[in-house]
Design an enzyme around this catalytic site. Structure first.
Site, PDB file in Angstrom:
ATOM      1  N   THR A 159      -7.179 -44.620 -85.050  1.00  0.00           N
ATOM      2  CA  THR A 159      -6.045 -45.806 -84.346  1.00  0.00           C
ATOM      3  C   THR A 159      -5.368 -45.410 -85.622  1.00  0.00           C
ATOM      4  O   THR A 159      -3.807 -46.532 -85.224  1.00  0.00           O
ATOM      5  CB  THR A 159      -5.996 -45.993 -83.649  1.00  0.00           C
ATOM      6  OG1 THR A 159      -6.841 -45.710 -82.298  1.00  0.00           O
ATOM      7  CG2 THR A 159      -5.553 -47.014 -82.956  1.00  0.00           C
TER       8      THR A 159
ATOM      9  N   ASP B  42      -1.649 -41.542 -80.685  1.00  0.00           N
ATOM     10  CA  ASP B  42      -2.295 -42.088 -82.600  1.00  0.00           C
ATOM     11  C   ASP B  42      -3.331 -41.466 -83.370  1.00  0.00           C
ATOM     12  O   ASP B  42      -2.484 -40.469 -84.361  1.00  0.00           O
ATOM     13  CB  ASP B  42      -2.911 -43.389 -81.866  1.00  0.00           C
ATOM     14  CG  ASP B  42      -4.457 -43.338 -81.183  1.00  0.00           C
ATOM     15  OD1 ASP B  42      -4.205 -42.347 -80.772  1.00  0.00           O
ATOM     16  OD2 ASP B  42      -4.942 -43.540 -81.292  1.00  0.00           O
ATOM     17  N   HIS B  43      -3.491 -40.113 -82.257  1.00  0.00           N
ATOM     18  CA  HIS B  43      -4.681 -39.376 -83.070  1.00  0.00           C
ATOM     19  C   HIS B  43      -5.177 -38.574 -81.683  1.00  0.00           C
ATOM     20  O   HIS B  43      -5.729 -38.697 -80.829  1.00  0.00           O
ATOM     21  CB  HIS B  43      -5.943 -39.752 -84.060  1.00  0.00           C
ATOM     22  CG  HIS B  43      -6.966 -40.325 -83.053  1.00  0.00           C
ATOM     23  ND1 HIS B  43      -8.148 -40.273 -82.576  1.00  0.00           N
ATOM     24  CD2 HIS B  43      -6.738 -41.875 -82.421  1.00  0.00           C
ATOM     25  CE1 HIS B  43      -8.602 -41.017 -81.776  1.00  0.00           C
ATOM     26  NE2 HIS B  43      -7.330 -42.283 -81.993  1.00  0.00           N
TER      27      HIS B  43
ATOM     28  N   HIS C  67     -11.087 -43.709 -74.217  1.00  0.00           N
ATOM     29  CA  HIS C  67     -11.295 -44.188 -75.429  1.00  0.00           C
ATOM     30  C   HIS C  67     -13.068 -44.798 -74.120  1.00  0.00           C
ATOM     31  O   HIS C  67     -13.601 -44.735 -72.958  1.00  0.00           O
ATOM     32  CB  HIS C  67     -11.121 -45.605 -75.960  1.00  0.00           C
ATOM     33  CG  HIS C  67     -12.163 -46.047 -77.185  1.00  0.00           C
ATOM     34  ND1 HIS C  67     -13.010 -45.759 -77.319  1.00  0.00           N
ATOM     35  CD2 HIS C  67     -11.531 -45.520 -78.866  1.00  0.00           C
ATOM     36  CE1 HIS C  67     -13.460 -46.045 -78.993  1.00  0.00           C
ATOM     37  NE2 HIS C  67     -12.457 -46.287 -79.729  1.00  0.00           N
TER      38      HIS C  67
ATOM     39  N   GLU D 202      -3.624 -43.465 -76.492  1.00  0.00           N
ATOM     40  CA  GLU D 202      -4.879 -43.504 -77.453  1.00  0.00           C
ATOM     41  C   GLU D 202      -5.500 -42.232 -77.069  1.00  0.00           C
ATOM     42  O   GLU D 202      -6.250 -41.902 -76.212  1.00  0.00           O
ATOM     43  CB  GLU D 202      -6.036 -44.380 -76.966  1.00  0.00           C
ATOM     44  CG  GLU D 202      -7.512 -44.147 -76.741  1.00  0.00           C
ATOM     45  CD  GLU D 202      -7.886 -44.844 -78.619  1.00  0.00           C
ATOM     46  OE1 GLU D 202      -7.838 -43.659 -79.044  1.00  0.00           O
ATOM     47  OE2 GLU D 202      -6.995 -45.291 -78.761  1.00  0.00           O
TER      48      GLU D 202
END
Length: 654
Positions: A327, A511-512, A459, A287
């Site tokens: 995501t 994911d990014h 996150h 993440e």
């Protein structure tokens, strides 16, 4: 003029107008100085930002006041100040005022996270109230914020009373003819704004921060709601489909591939020489871990040492780009190996079942397939997407939520398996523990397994178990990254003692990136993510520096495993790419980009495009005259990807 537009019966309308425009101005001014370092300051631009912004605020205001104005118009004079009139007016005024102030304050927190006015992310999050409310509660002092909202609302009402706005609204004898002019005023603004003004018309600047500050947050929210699923053919440049398919086949087909048919399809057989290997495969989606957090790319803080260490132990892809900024965009790219569809990820679109995914290739080779997520996979439609495409589900099912019946098995991460969880689910450490436990069971079945793991600790609110690292839980992203690395390290130390480890390949990709905002319409450096293939037998660790995309990572793995398989992927084996083939497909909600070397073409949803030269060292984009061939190549990718999905060309058996 003010007396004509705001007669006594419209005194509360006048008070609300002044309050709304004042708050809107304060928020815009706050965002302006907050982002001052990123803005290309000039006095003329300053005037434009606030001038255009005022017009958008006025248009937004018209949506609220038109309906109340109609109520004021049609209510007969004899009912002014009646019990019903006072209840409806006072209640509506207080509620609208409260939510207006709430939206303005929420804009500040949203800007702090995304450097954007409300957009499609805010719209999507509205569907997942539990996660979002819990995230806000864990990230910010919610009782304090609610207190401020109540106080601000109370003070605004008190000021309106002091100015006699309520008294004058209920105590007057304004006739229908007096009320018709202010009512028509708001109706004309609403009609003109609704029919002729688009949110994108606020984007008058090359600097994206200035474009966002110019907008009205509330209007941006509803504009995003209306454009949450764009039809490529309605909004982007197109080429006749026969031409696009002919050319995209040439772009995605490698030397030894064999096309299966000649219709509108990219289906082909991928041939690889050598004996096929069938190790277990575990994919770990990290993440929000940007490449710039790694020492290899200049970070000197040593935040993620275990992840850093993979650079010398793996096949390390040093120039791999994410396709998007969320995501579900990463999931779309990795599972479907497809360029991003405009506005909304396929993970969240309807009719996304029975697609040709990487899971289907694993199925062809005899693998089980399982999706692991530490939160409730209902979020962002992840469970429905993976389940309807053949994956078993292991997640943290919430007891409060009724879940649709899934097509495959669903296993819950139980309370006794949880040491810590926040709004987004259990901590990475608990998730990895569950993966280890399930991998032990899978190993006993004597069948190769493919596990897709999506982590979530890195996150906001950046919380994790105390005592694991030297930064207290909930402090900042650096602490979350350190814990992410700690859990990652613990997982591999334990995995190495498992009987299945030696025969297991790990694919690790973010994911990014953590931050996506920038001065230009696509911030290129915010798409660079770390990517590794680790524990691959008979392969020496090395760096691969070719420009590539998330859509290429699994076709590349299948190449290393010498698999021959049927493919419906846009992604290619990176090792087969020639210099002219290197490219990355990078996009955000409405902008679709193709990056090749230092050239970037961006398609926008006004059937137009911009062509840039990208300076990697400074991350600056310089506008160039459009290269026609480059434009066509960009369209080939995005138009055919959208066409295949909408016309079920990505379905199994198509």
């Amino acid at each position: 003029m003010l007396k004509i537009l705001f007669p006594k019966r419209f005194s509360l309308v006048k008070a609300f107008t002044a309050t709304f425009l004042m708050f809107a101005f304060i928020i815009r001014l706050t965002l302006y100085f907050w982002s001052f370092r990123e803005i290309d300051f000039s006095f003329l631009n300053f005037i434009k930002i606030f001038g255009i912004g005022f017009l958008f605020d006025l248009g937004c205001l018209s949506y609220i006041l038109t309906f109340y104005s109609i109520y004021l118009l049609i209510l007969p004079t004899k009912f002014y100040g009646s019990k019903l009139d006072k209840i409806l007016t006072n209640t509506s005024y207080a509620l609208v005022l409260f939510f207006m102030i709430f939206s303005f304050l929420a804009e500040l927190t949203f800007w702090g996270e995304y450097q954007k006015r409300f957009n499609f992310i805010a719209v999507d999050y509205l569907l997942y109230t539990y996660e979002v409310v819990q995230n806000i509660n864990q990230s910010y002092p919610l009782p304090f914020i609610i207190g401020i909202l109540i106080i601000a609302t109370f003070l605004s009402i008190k000021i309106a009373k002091k100015k006699n706005a309520l008294y004058d609204t209920f105590n007057n004898s304004d006739t229908f003819s007096i009320k018709i002019i202010p009512t028509l005023f708001w109706m004309l603004i609403l009609g003109g704004f609704h029919l002729n003004v688009k949110n994108s018309q606020a984007e008058k600047f090359l600097n994206q921060y200035e474009n966002e500050i110019t907008k009205s947050g509330i209007y941006s929210f509803f504009a995003a709601y209306n454009s949450n699923e764009l039809n490529y053919y309605d909004f982007y440049k197109t080429i006749p489909s026969n031409t696009t398919y002919k050319n995209i086949k040439n772009l995605v087909t490698a030397k030894n591939d064999s096309l299966i048919d000649t219709k509108k399809s990219i289906k082909r057989y991928i041939f690889n020489e050598g004996e096929e290997q069938k190790p277990n495969v575990i994919f770990i989606g990290l993440e929000s871990v940007s490449a710039k957090f790694m020492q290899r790319f200049g970070n000197e803080k040593n935040i993620i040492p275990t992840i850093d260490s993979l650079a010398k132990k793996s096949i390390f892809f040093t120039n791999l780009q994410a396709t998007g900024t969320r995501t579900i965009r990463g999931m779309e790219a990795i599972t479907l190996c497809i360029p991003p569809t405009p506005s909304r990820s396929i993970v969240k679109r309807e009719n996304n079942n029975n697609l040709f995914t990487i899971g289907e290739v694993f199925k062809q080779k005899g693998y089980t397939r399982t999706f692991f997520y530490g939160g409730d996979g209902h979020f962002d439609n992840m469970n429905n997407f993976f389940s309807s495409n053949g994956f078993d589900i292991i997640d943290r099912k919430k007891k409060h939520r009724l879940n649709k019946k899934l097509l495959t098995e669903r296993i819950q991460i139980t309370d006794d398996e949880v040491t810590f969880e926040n709004a987004w689910g259990v901590c990475d450490g608990d998730l990895y523990d569950k993966v280890l436990k399930e991998a032990d069971k899978q190993h006993k079945l004597q069948k190769p397994f493919f596990n897709f793991i999506m982590t979530s600790t890195n996150h906001r609110p950046f919380t994790y178990p105390n005592g694991m690292i030297d930064i207290p839980s909930g402090t900042n992203r650096e602490g979350a990254l350190k814990y992410t690395n700690w859990a990652f390290d613990k997982f591999f130390k334990e995995a190495k003692n498992k009987p299945w480890f030696k025969n297991t390949v790990f694919v690790i990709v973010s994911d990014h990136c953590a931050y996506s905002a920038g001065r230009s319409e696509i911030n290129v450096e915010s798409y660079h993510v770390p990517a590794f293939i680790y524990n691959l037998q008979n392969e020496t660790p090395k760096e691969i520096n070719k420009l590539s995309s998330q859509i290429d990572i699994f076709p590349t793995l299948f190449g290393y495993l010498n698999w021959t398989y049927k493919s419906n992927f846009f992604g290619k084996d990176i090792n087969t790419m020639k210099p002219k083939d290197e490219r990355a497909l990078i996009a955000n909600h409405r902008k679709l980009g193709l990056l090749k070397g230092d050239k970037l073409l961006i398609l926008n949803n006004h059937k137009n495009q911009n062509f840039y030269r990208w300076e990697k060292q400074t991350n600056e984009l310089t506008l160039q005259k459009t290269d026609t061939l480059f434009l066509k190549e960009t369209i080939f990718h995005y138009q055919t990807a959208f066409d295949l999905f909408k016309n079920e060309g990505l379905k199994l058996g198509y």
